[in-house]
Design a protein around this motif. Structure first.
Motif, PDB file in Angstrom:
ATOM      1  N   LEU A   1      -5.058   5.419  12.402  1.00 29.01           N
ATOM      2  CA  LEU A   1      -5.292   6.837  12.125  1.00 29.01           C
ATOM      3  C   LEU A   1      -4.633   7.252  10.817  1.00 29.01           C
ATOM      4  O   LEU A   1      -5.228   7.966   9.997  1.00 29.01           O
ATOM      5  N   THR A   2      -3.403   6.790  10.605  1.00 30.82           N
ATOM      6  CA  THR A   2      -2.687   7.104   9.366  1.00 30.82           C
ATOM      7  C   THR A   2      -3.438   6.586   8.153  1.00 30.82           C
ATOM      8  O   THR A   2      -3.618   7.298   7.159  1.00 30.82           O
ATOM      9  N   LEU A   3      -3.878   5.332   8.210  1.00 29.62           N
ATOM     10  CA  LEU A   3      -4.592   4.735   7.092  1.00 29.62           C
ATOM     11  C   LEU A   3      -5.952   5.401   6.877  1.00 29.62           C
ATOM     12  O   LEU A   3      -6.351   5.664   5.735  1.00 29.62           O
TER      13      LEU A   3
ATOM     14  N   GLU B   1       5.882   9.341   3.927  1.00 27.88           N
ATOM     15  CA  GLU B   1       6.414   8.715   5.141  1.00 27.88           C
ATOM     16  C   GLU B   1       6.514   9.706   6.290  1.00 27.88           C
ATOM     17  O   GLU B   1       6.407   9.323   7.459  1.00 27.88           O
ATOM     18  N   GLU B   2       6.738  10.985   5.976  1.00 30.32           N
ATOM     19  CA  GLU B   2       6.770  11.990   7.044  1.00 30.32           C
ATOM     20  C   GLU B   2       5.412  12.072   7.739  1.00 30.32           C
ATOM     21  O   GLU B   2       5.352  12.229   8.959  1.00 30.32           O
ATOM     22  N   ARG B   3       4.336  11.976   6.962  1.00 32.38           N
ATOM     23  CA  ARG B   3       3.012  12.006   7.580  1.00 32.38           C
ATOM     24  C   ARG B   3       2.822  10.789   8.480  1.00 32.38           C
ATOM     25  O   ARG B   3       2.252  10.893   9.574  1.00 32.38           O
ATOM     26  N   GLY B   4       3.298   9.626   8.029  1.00 30.74           N
ATOM     27  CA  GLY B   4       3.201   8.433   8.858  1.00 30.74           C
ATOM     28  C   GLY B   4       3.950   8.598  10.167  1.00 30.74           C
ATOM     29  O   GLY B   4       3.462   8.223  11.234  1.00 30.74           O
TER      30      GLY B   4
ATOM     31  N   GLN C   1       5.238   2.205   8.764  1.00 31.92           N
ATOM     32  CA  GLN C   1       4.979   0.995   7.983  1.00 31.92           C
ATOM     33  C   GLN C   1       3.524   0.873   7.547  1.00 31.92           C
ATOM     34  O   GLN C   1       3.193   0.011   6.735  1.00 31.92           O
ATOM     35  N   ALA C   2       2.653   1.746   8.076  1.00 30.21           N
ATOM     36  CA  ALA C   2       1.215   1.578   7.838  1.00 30.21           C
ATOM     37  C   ALA C   2       0.864   1.636   6.362  1.00 30.21           C
ATOM     38  O   ALA C   2       0.072   0.828   5.867  1.00 30.21           O
ATOM     39  N   LEU C   3       1.451   2.591   5.638  1.00 29.51           N
ATOM     40  CA  LEU C   3       1.095   2.749   4.238  1.00 29.51           C
ATOM     41  C   LEU C   3       1.645   1.618   3.381  1.00 29.51           C
ATOM     42  O   LEU C   3       1.160   1.371   2.281  1.00 29.51           O
ATOM     43  N   ARG C   4       2.689   0.942   3.862  1.00 32.15           N
ATOM     44  CA  ARG C   4       3.227  -0.213   3.128  1.00 32.15           C
ATOM     45  C   ARG C   4       2.456  -1.485   3.471  1.00 32.15           C
ATOM     46  O   ARG C   4       2.158  -2.303   2.609  1.00 32.15           O
TER      47      ARG C   4
ATOM     48  N   MET D   1       0.842  -1.182   0.000  1.00 35.13           N
ATOM     49  CA  MET D   1       0.000   0.000   0.000  1.00 35.13           C
ATOM     50  C   MET D   1       0.877   1.230   0.000  1.00 35.13           C
ATOM     51  O   MET D   1       1.928   1.260   0.615  1.00 35.13           O
ATOM     52  N   SER D   2       0.426   2.256  -0.650  1.00 34.70           N
ATOM     53  CA  SER D   2       1.149   3.506  -0.656  1.00 34.70           C
ATOM     54  C   SER D   2       0.177   4.633  -0.675  1.00 34.70           C
ATOM     55  O   SER D   2      -0.973   4.516  -0.994  1.00 34.70           O
ATOM     56  N   THR D   3       0.645   5.786  -0.332  1.00 37.53           N
ATOM     57  CA  THR D   3      -0.168   6.982  -0.424  1.00 37.53           C
ATOM     58  C   THR D   3       0.333   7.812  -1.567  1.00 37.53           C
ATOM     59  O   THR D   3       1.283   7.499  -2.243  1.00 37.53           O
ATOM     60  N   GLY D   4      -0.320   8.988  -1.748  1.00 37.17           N
ATOM     61  CA  GLY D   4       0.098   9.824  -2.845  1.00 37.17           C
ATOM     62  C   GLY D   4      -0.549   9.352  -4.114  1.00 37.17           C
ATOM     63  O   GLY D   4      -1.615   8.784  -4.157  1.00 37.17           O
TER      64      GLY D   4
END
Length: 510
Positions: free
Chosen positions: A430-432, A174-177, A372-375, A1-4
Motif C-alpha cells: 500500500l505504501t509503495l 518515513e512518517e507516511r510509511g 522499510q518499504a521505500l528503502r 528506493m525513496s520517496t519525495g
C-alpha cells in the motif's frame, strides 16, 4: 528506493511529468495535453499538522470498525438464523450485501472526498454507519437486516477511501510509511479478530439475541469517532471546496461493471444458472466502456479515476498484487473457520482464537515493514510473499500430520509465520502503490486499490471455497483433505502475486 524528490528516478517506469506526492514537484496536468479548460491542481505545500497522529488514530478506529463488520458477522450467522428464523439465502446476503455495497462506493466516494473535502465525507460515513448499525441491531425480519446491512456497507464505502487519502495528505516520508504500516496492521487485525470478537459477544449475550450485540457495539465507538473527528481531522482546504465535476457517467459505468463482476462470485454457491457466468463478460465489457469514457472525459475535465495513475509503475504493480494477495489472505480465514467449526466442532470463540497468531504476526511486522518499504521497494513485498508461502506450507503439513482436535496448537506457529509475511505485504504494498500518487487524487486512487482488494476477496473465497467443498464432497466429509486442497488454492494466489513482484523487480534491475 525513496520517496519525495527524485521519486521518478527510483521508479524507472514512472512517466516524467506525472505529479507525485512530493511538495517540490509541480503538477503540470497529468492528463491529455490541451485540456485548457481544466484547472490545474495547486502545488502540494506540505506543512506538518500537529494533530496528525491523533487524526490517524481516529481514522484507523473507523477503519477497524468497518473492516471488522466484514468478518464478525460470519460468526453471528447461526445466532441470526435462530433469532430471526432466517433462510440460507437471506443469511448469505446479510454478509454479501455489506461487501457488495462497500465495494460499489469505494471509488466514487474517494473521488468525492478528493473534490469536496475528506473530513465531511468521512464524518457523514461514520454517522450513517452508526445509524445503520442501530437499525441492524433492532431488525425484526431477515429482509430488514439485509436492507440495513446494505446501508451499512454504503457507509463503510464512504469511510474507507478517506483513510488512505488523509494519510497521504497528513504524512510524508518515513512518517507516511509508519502511518500506512499502522493502517496495514488495522486491516490484518480486524480481519483476524472478527470471528473471535463475534464469538465472545454471542457467548456473553446468548445465542438467541447475541447477534444484536455485534451491531450495538458500533454505536459507542462510532459516536466517539464522530466527536474526535470534528476535533482532530483537518478541515477542507479552499482548493477542495472548488466546484468540480464528479463524472456521473463514469460512476454509473464503473459501478455497473463492478456489480456484474462481484455478484457472480458472491452467488457462486446458490446461483447455478448459466446467466451467472454470462455476467463476467458483461462486466468486463462495461469496464472497457468505462476506460474509454474516462479517456475521453479527461480531455476537458477531471475524471472519476485518472488513468494516468496506471502510468506510475509502483501504482500499476501495487493494484494487481493487492488483488491477488487478498484473494488468498481472506480465503484462509474462511476455510479455516469451516474446518475448525464444522469439521472439528470448535465453538465460535475458540475458532476465532485459533486465528490470532496470524493477527499478532501481521501487527508486529506491518509498521516496521512500511518504514522499510521505500528503502527496500518491491523486494520487501516479494520477501513477505515468500514468507507467507512458507507459513501456508507449514499449515498444510500440520493439518496432515495432526488432524485431531488439538490441531489449533499445531498450526499456531505456521499461522504466526504467515502473519509476519502478511505484515510485510499489505502495508508495504500500500505504501509503495501510493508513494507517487498526487495528494489531490489520493482518495480515488485508494478507492481503486480497495476495490481491487474487495474483488480479490470475493474471488478468493468463491474459488477456494469451491475447491474446499468439492474436495469435501469427493472425500466423503474429510475436512482435513478439504482444507489441504484449499491451502493449495490460496498458495496459488500468493505465488501469482510473488511472480508478478519478482518480474517487476527483475525488469527494474535489467
Amino acid at each position: 528506493m525513496s520517496t519525495g524528490s527524485g521519486a521518478s528516478s527510483a521508479f524507472p517506469g514512472h512517466t516524467p511529468g506525472l505529479q507525485t506526492g512530493d511538495p517540490s514537484v509541480d503538477d503540470p496536468g497529468s492528463v491529455a495535453a490541451g485540456a485548457a479548460t481544466r484547472q490545474t491542481p495547486p502545488r502540494d505545500e506540505y506543512r506538518p499538522d500537529p494533530n496528525r497522529w491523533m487524526a490517524l488514530a481516529v481514522v484507523l478506529a473507523a477503519g477497524f470498525m468497518t473492516l471488522l463488520d466484514v468478518s464478525i458477522v460470519n460468526v453471528a450467522l447461526p445466532s441470526i438464523e435462530q433469532g430471526l428464523q432466517a433462510q440460507q439465502n437471506a443469511l448469505q446476503w446479510i454478509v454479501a450485501g455489506y461487501a457488495l455495497a462497500l465495494g460499489l462506493l469505494l471509488v466514487p466516494s474517494g473521488r468525492f472526498g478528493d473534490a469536496h473535502g475528506r473530513r465531511p465525507v468521512f464524518m457523514v460515513g461514520v454517522a450513517l454507519f452508526v445509524i445503520a448499525s442501530a437499525a441492524c441491531a433492532v431488525a425484526q425480519t431477515p429482509f430488514e437486516l439485509v436492507l440495513t446491512r446494505v446501508v451499512q456497507g454504503f457507509a463503510g464505502g464512504l469511510i474507507s477511501p478517506q483513510i488512505s487519502g488523509l494519510i497521504q495528505s497528513l504524512f510524508r516520508g518515513e512518517e507516511r510509511g509508519k502511518a500506512f504500516g499502522l493502517f496495514g496492521s488495522t486491516i490484518a487485525v480486524s480481519s483476524a479478530v472478527g470471528p473471535l470478537t463475534g464469538g465472545a459477544l454471542i457467548a456473553l449475550f446468548g445465542v438467541h439475541d447475541g447477534w444484536r450485540a455485534v451491531f450495538f457495539v458500533n454505536l459507542p465507538i462510532g459516536a466517539a469517532i464522530l466527536l474526535l473527528a470534528r476535533r482532530y481531522l483537518p478541515a477542507p482546504t479552499a482548493a477542495e471546496r472548488r466546484p468540480q465535476s464528479l463524472d456521473p457517467l463514469g460512476v454509473v459505468l464503473l459501478g455497473a461493471g463492478i456489480l456484474r463482476i462481484l455478484v457472480p462470485f458472491i452467488e457462486q454457491r446458490s446461483w447455478h444458472s448459466s446467466l451467472r457466468v454470462a455476467l463476467f463478460p458483461l462486466g468486463a465489457l462495461l469496464i472497457v466502456m468505462w476506460v474509454l469514457h474516462e479517456r475521453r472525459y479527461s480531455r476537458t475535465r477531471e475524471p472519476l479515476v485518472s488513468l494516468d495513475l496506471f502510468r506510475i509503475r509502483s501504482y500499476a504493480l501495487g493494484a494487481p498484487v493487492g488483488l491477488l494477495f487478498f484473494a488468498g489472505f481472506i480465503a484462509l480465514f474462511f476455510i479455516q473457520t469451516q474446518y475448525l467449526q464444522l469439521g472439528l466442532g470448535y465453538p465460535a470463540w475458540k475458532s476465532g482464537l485459533a486465528v490470532t497468531p496470524f493477527a499478532i504476526g501481521s501487527a508486529l511486522a506491518s509498521a516496521p515493514g512500511s518504514r522499510q518499504a521505500l528503502r527496500r521497494g518491491p523486494r520487501l513485498v516479494a520477501f513477505g510473499l515468500a514468507v507467507v508461502l512458507v507459513g501456508m506450507a507449514g499449515i498444510w503439513v500440520a493439518v496432515d500430520a495432526h488432524p485431531g482436535y488439538d490441531v489449533a496448537l499445531w498450526i499456531a506457529l505456521p499461522l504466526l509465520i504467515a502473519g509476519l509475511g502478511s505484515g510485510l505485504v499489505i502495508s508495504p504494498n500500500l505504501t509503495l502503490a501510493l508513494s507517487e500518487v498526487p495528494v489531490q487524487r489520493a482518495g480515488s486512487a485508494g478507492g481503486v486499490l480497495q476495490t481491487g482488494q474487495r474483488i480479490g476477496s470475493a474471488a478468493g473465497i468463491a474459488i477456494t471455497g469451491s475447491v474446499f467443498y468439492n474436495q469435501l464432497a469427493s472425500s466423503r466429509g474429510d475436512f482435513g483433505s478439504a482444507i489441504r486442497h484449499g491451502i493449495i488454492s490460496i498458495a496459488a494466489f500468493v505465488a501469482a502475486a510473488l511472480a508478478l513482484t519478482l518480474a517487476d523487480t527483475l525488469t527494474r534491475d535489467s
